[in-house]
Write a protein that holds these residues in place. Sequence first.
Motif, short mmCIF file in Angstrom:
data_model
loop_
_atom_site.label_atom_id
_atom_site.label_comp_id
_atom_site.label_asym_id
_atom_site.label_seq_id
_atom_site.Cartn_x
_atom_site.Cartn_y
_atom_site.Cartn_z
N ALA A 1 -5.77 -0.61 -6.37
CA ALA A 1 -5.37 0.75 -6.00
C ALA A 1 -5.71 1.76 -7.09
CB ALA A 1 -3.87 0.79 -5.71
N VAL B 1 -9.16 2.93 -6.38
CA VAL B 1 -9.15 3.64 -5.09
C VAL B 1 -8.68 5.08 -5.28
CG1 VAL B 1 -8.00 3.78 -2.84
CG2 VAL B 1 -8.87 1.58 -3.66
N ILE B 2 -7.59 5.27 -5.99
CA ILE B 2 -7.06 6.63 -6.18
C ILE B 2 -7.90 7.41 -7.19
CG2 ILE B 2 -5.08 7.95 -7.05
CD1 ILE B 2 -4.84 6.87 -4.15
N LEU C 1 0.56 2.63 -9.81
CA LEU C 1 -0.51 1.97 -9.05
C LEU C 1 -0.80 0.61 -9.66
CD1 LEU C 1 -3.03 4.92 -8.62
CD2 LEU C 1 -1.36 4.09 -6.96
N GLY D 1 0.80 -1.22 0.00
CA GLY D 1 0.00 0.00 0.00
C GLY D 1 0.82 1.26 0.00
N THR E 1 -0.19 3.63 -3.02
CA THR E 1 -1.54 4.16 -2.80
C THR E 1 -1.50 5.29 -1.78
OG1 THR E 1 -2.33 1.89 -3.13
CG2 THR E 1 -3.91 3.49 -2.27
N TYR F 1 -0.81 -1.72 4.45
CA TYR F 1 -2.27 -1.67 4.33
C TYR F 1 -2.85 -3.02 4.74
CZ TYR F 1 -6.89 -1.80 2.21
OH TYR F 1 -8.23 -1.95 2.01
#
Length: 304
Positions: A184, A187-188, A180, A140, A143, A236
Amino acid sequence: MLTVGQLSRAELGRRLAGAGIRLGTGRFTTSLRSAIPSVADGIGLLYADYPLRPDDGFADFHLQLTRPRNLRRWLGPQVTLLYDGRSLFKPLPLDQAFPMFEWGLNWCVSSRANRYLIVHAAVIEKHGRAAILPAPPGSGKSTLCAALVGRGGWRLLSDELTLLRLDDGAIVPLPRPVSLKNGAIDVIRDYVPGSVMSRPVTDTVKGTVAHVKAPSASVARAAEVARPGWIVFPRYVPAAALQSEPLARADTFMQLAGNCFNYSLLGAEGFTALADLVDASAGFRFTYSVLDEALAFFDHLAAG
């Protein structure tokens, strides 16, 4: 100075396919040639803010991405990365040409820039002090780095390679796109809605990958070094409560040494540089699952 973004897409493609460009990324200049359209697309999208050095100037690295002329070019086209005219890696599917450039440039810096102590770690800065985030793939790290520079007000120094100057312990920026992988990416995309992101490329050795453009302000400040402040080992864990545990200096040193590319190569000079870095930094083991909580933790660090 001319930047990549001042060229039209057609002119950028023409230059890359011809004599190539000399791309400035922080302290390094890369000579890059390629007639592959996806390479020009990636450079035009993610490196628009970066300077183009003079065509006849010095380049630290000479890279070329090309299609090998083997039988596979008819059934499964591939891409090869040449370093100083030599192929050092196995060809990859053609669709992975731009990620291959990013991976190849990381290899150039991590294996050739031995005037620095190089740590496999993201590094960000606020108020002149840097937070170093060493971690293995899948932890993670990227991220968290993308969230901190996209919404947390931190300056991106690097997503992958922390460069510690040996003579004075300053951290030298190398702001480039943030890599990424897999989940991820979405997510971003949701957490930083205005982020500029490359097309996801599937079925790489790392799964699906996409790159996020470095903030323009970070690229503009690529000549400004930072002083070390914190070393945070992030991890993470889904649904986990945020935890931060101070680390003893000996533990911080050993874990950091395990993430260095050239610690052994530098010998006593590397030991001294790493020891000074640990002495100047507070070390933490850090677990997170919620980005808002993680950003609040780093805000607390910067305010302390």
